[in-house]
Design a protein around this motif. Structure first.
Motif, mmCIF file in Angstrom:
data_model
loop_
_atom_site.group_PDB
_atom_site.id
_atom_site.type_symbol
_atom_site.label_atom_id
_atom_site.label_comp_id
_atom_site.label_asym_id
_atom_site.label_seq_id
_atom_site.Cartn_x
_atom_site.Cartn_y
_atom_site.Cartn_z
ATOM 1 N N TYR A 130 0.811 -1.219 0.000
ATOM 2 C CA TYR A 130 0.000 0.000 0.000
ATOM 3 C C TYR A 130 0.844 1.268 0.000
ATOM 4 O O TYR A 130 0.307 2.367 -0.004
ATOM 5 C CB TYR A 130 -0.914 0.018 1.224
ATOM 6 N N LEU A 131 2.137 1.121 0.003
ATOM 7 C CA LEU A 131 3.035 2.252 0.191
ATOM 8 C C LEU A 131 2.877 3.332 -0.887
ATOM 9 O O LEU A 131 2.750 4.506 -0.571
ATOM 10 C CB LEU A 131 4.484 1.752 0.234
ATOM 11 N N ILE A 132 2.853 2.940 -2.140
ATOM 12 C CA ILE A 132 2.748 3.909 -3.240
ATOM 13 C C ILE A 132 1.418 4.660 -3.170
ATOM 14 O O ILE A 132 1.384 5.891 -3.324
ATOM 15 C CB ILE A 132 2.915 3.219 -4.618
ATOM 16 N N ALA A 133 0.321 3.956 -2.907
ATOM 17 C CA ALA A 133 -0.996 4.604 -2.826
ATOM 18 C C ALA A 133 -1.026 5.614 -1.687
ATOM 19 O O ALA A 133 -1.566 6.724 -1.836
ATOM 20 C CB ALA A 133 -2.084 3.552 -2.633
ATOM 21 N N VAL A 134 -0.446 5.271 -0.552
ATOM 22 C CA VAL A 134 -0.435 6.181 0.590
ATOM 23 C C VAL A 134 0.440 7.403 0.297
ATOM 24 O O VAL A 134 0.057 8.539 0.597
ATOM 25 C CB VAL A 134 0.040 5.452 1.869
ATOM 26 N N ILE A 135 1.599 7.179 -0.306
ATOM 27 C CA ILE A 135 2.512 8.287 -0.618
ATOM 28 C C ILE A 135 1.878 9.252 -1.619
ATOM 29 O O ILE A 135 1.868 10.465 -1.405
ATOM 30 C CB ILE A 135 3.867 7.758 -1.144
ATOM 31 N N VAL A 136 1.334 8.711 -2.703
ATOM 32 C CA VAL A 136 0.747 9.569 -3.742
ATOM 33 C C VAL A 136 -0.455 10.339 -3.198
ATOM 34 O O VAL A 136 -0.559 11.555 -3.377
ATOM 35 C CB VAL A 136 0.362 8.737 -4.985
ATOM 36 N N SER A 137 -1.361 9.646 -2.495
ATOM 37 C CA SER A 137 -2.537 10.350 -1.966
ATOM 38 C C SER A 137 -2.121 11.355 -0.893
ATOM 39 O O SER A 137 -2.705 12.439 -0.807
ATOM 40 C CB SER A 137 -3.563 9.365 -1.414
ATOM 41 N N GLY A 138 -1.119 11.039 -0.101
ATOM 42 C CA GLY A 138 -0.624 11.985 0.903
ATOM 43 C C GLY A 138 -0.068 13.245 0.276
ATOM 44 O O GLY A 138 -0.342 14.357 0.742
ATOM 45 N N ILE A 139 0.700 13.104 -0.792
ATOM 46 C CA ILE A 139 1.268 14.266 -1.484
ATOM 47 C C ILE A 139 0.163 15.105 -2.120
ATOM 48 O O ILE A 139 0.130 16.329 -1.972
ATOM 49 C CB ILE A 139 2.310 13.824 -2.533
ATOM 50 N N VAL A 140 -0.762 14.445 -2.809
ATOM 51 C CA VAL A 140 -1.841 15.171 -3.489
ATOM 52 C C VAL A 140 -2.683 15.954 -2.483
ATOM 53 O O VAL A 140 -2.941 17.151 -2.658
ATOM 54 C CB VAL A 140 -2.724 14.204 -4.309
ATOM 55 N N ALA A 175 -1.909 16.815 0.583
ATOM 56 C CA ALA A 175 -1.117 17.838 1.277
ATOM 57 C C ALA A 175 -1.089 19.118 0.446
ATOM 58 O O ALA A 175 -1.206 20.226 0.980
ATOM 59 C CB ALA A 175 0.296 17.331 1.530
ATOM 60 N N ILE A 176 -0.956 18.970 -0.860
ATOM 61 C CA ILE A 176 -0.983 20.135 -1.752
ATOM 62 C C ILE A 176 -2.357 20.790 -1.723
ATOM 63 O O ILE A 176 -2.478 22.013 -1.561
ATOM 64 C CB ILE A 176 -0.588 19.730 -3.191
ATOM 65 N N VAL A 177 -3.419 19.984 -1.848
ATOM 66 C CA VAL A 177 -4.783 20.512 -1.817
ATOM 67 C C VAL A 177 -5.052 21.198 -0.476
ATOM 68 O O VAL A 177 -5.599 22.309 -0.428
ATOM 69 C CB VAL A 177 -5.824 19.391 -2.077
ATOM 70 N N GLY A 178 -4.648 20.567 0.627
ATOM 71 C CA GLY A 178 -4.866 21.140 1.950
ATOM 72 C C GLY A 178 -4.130 22.444 2.154
ATOM 73 O O GLY A 178 -4.672 23.396 2.741
ATOM 74 N N ILE A 198 -3.241 24.577 -0.198
ATOM 75 C CA ILE A 198 -3.911 25.590 -1.024
ATOM 76 C C ILE A 198 -5.180 26.075 -0.333
ATOM 77 O O ILE A 198 -5.426 27.278 -0.237
ATOM 78 C CB ILE A 198 -4.215 25.038 -2.432
ATOM 79 N N LEU A 199 -5.971 25.127 0.192
ATOM 80 C CA LEU A 199 -7.201 25.514 0.896
ATOM 81 C C LEU A 199 -6.898 26.326 2.153
ATOM 82 O O LEU A 199 -7.613 27.278 2.462
ATOM 83 C CB LEU A 199 -8.007 24.265 1.273
ATOM 84 N N ALA A 200 -5.852 25.958 2.886
ATOM 85 C CA ALA A 200 -5.494 26.683 4.107
ATOM 86 C C ALA A 200 -5.139 28.138 3.804
ATOM 87 O O ALA A 200 -5.395 29.028 4.616
ATOM 88 C CB ALA A 200 -4.338 25.994 4.819
ATOM 89 N N ASN A 201 -4.566 28.384 2.636
ATOM 90 C CA ASN A 201 -4.226 29.759 2.258
ATOM 91 C C ASN A 201 -5.421 30.534 1.720
ATOM 92 O O ASN A 201 -5.403 31.760 1.703
ATOM 93 C CB ASN A 201 -3.085 29.765 1.236
ATOM 94 N N LEU A 202 -6.453 29.832 1.275
ATOM 95 C CA LEU A 202 -7.642 30.500 0.747
ATOM 96 C C LEU A 202 -8.662 30.829 1.839
ATOM 97 O O LEU A 202 -9.442 31.756 1.696
ATOM 98 C CB LEU A 202 -8.306 29.625 -0.318
#
Length: 120
Positions: free
Chosen positions: A71-81, A83-86, A88-92
């Motif tokens: 599950y490592l790749i799925a967790v890493i990719v979703s975590g990165i995506v 984190a970026i979305v979060g 951006i939202l935190a700054n908005l």
């Protein structure tokens, strides 16, 4: 500034993070309430502090055979995506709304942990 408070807060968040709860749940409120640091800045501090703590945790988990590579790749990719979305939202979102949302998150997390304690 009071460097010793940063040292104490770092120690406490590392201790809590090492127990598996996540040091940011303690570090962010400590920095915002007691040090008067803006929440977005406190979240940035948390992300920087998280890096060495997570490296130690990863090393210990690998050493103890607790990392499931399936599950490592799925967790890493979703975590990165997310984190970026979060971030951006935190700054908005306004600071007040962000503070309220984080407070609600901490309350819900606390309730979950409280009731989970009685299940065991």
């Amino acid at each position: 500034m009071m460097w010793y408070l940063f040292l104490i807060f770092g120690f406490l968040s590392g201790l809590i993070g090492g127990m598996g709860m996540g040091g940011g749940t303690l570090l962010i409120p400590l920095l915002t309430i007691f040090m008067g640091i803006n929440q977005i800045i406190a979240q940035g501090f948390n992300l920087i502090a998280f890096l060495p703590m997570s490296l130690v945790a990863i090393y210990i988990h690998i050493k103890n055979g607790l990392i499931k590579s399936d599950y490592l790749i799925a967790v890493i990719v979703s975590g990165i995506v997310f984190a970026i979305v979060g971030s951006i939202l935190a700054n908005l979102i306004s600071k007040d709304v962000l503070r309220i949302l984080f407070g609600v998150f901490l309350i819900v997390l606390s309730l979950f942990q409280f009731f989970e304690m009685f299940k065991k």
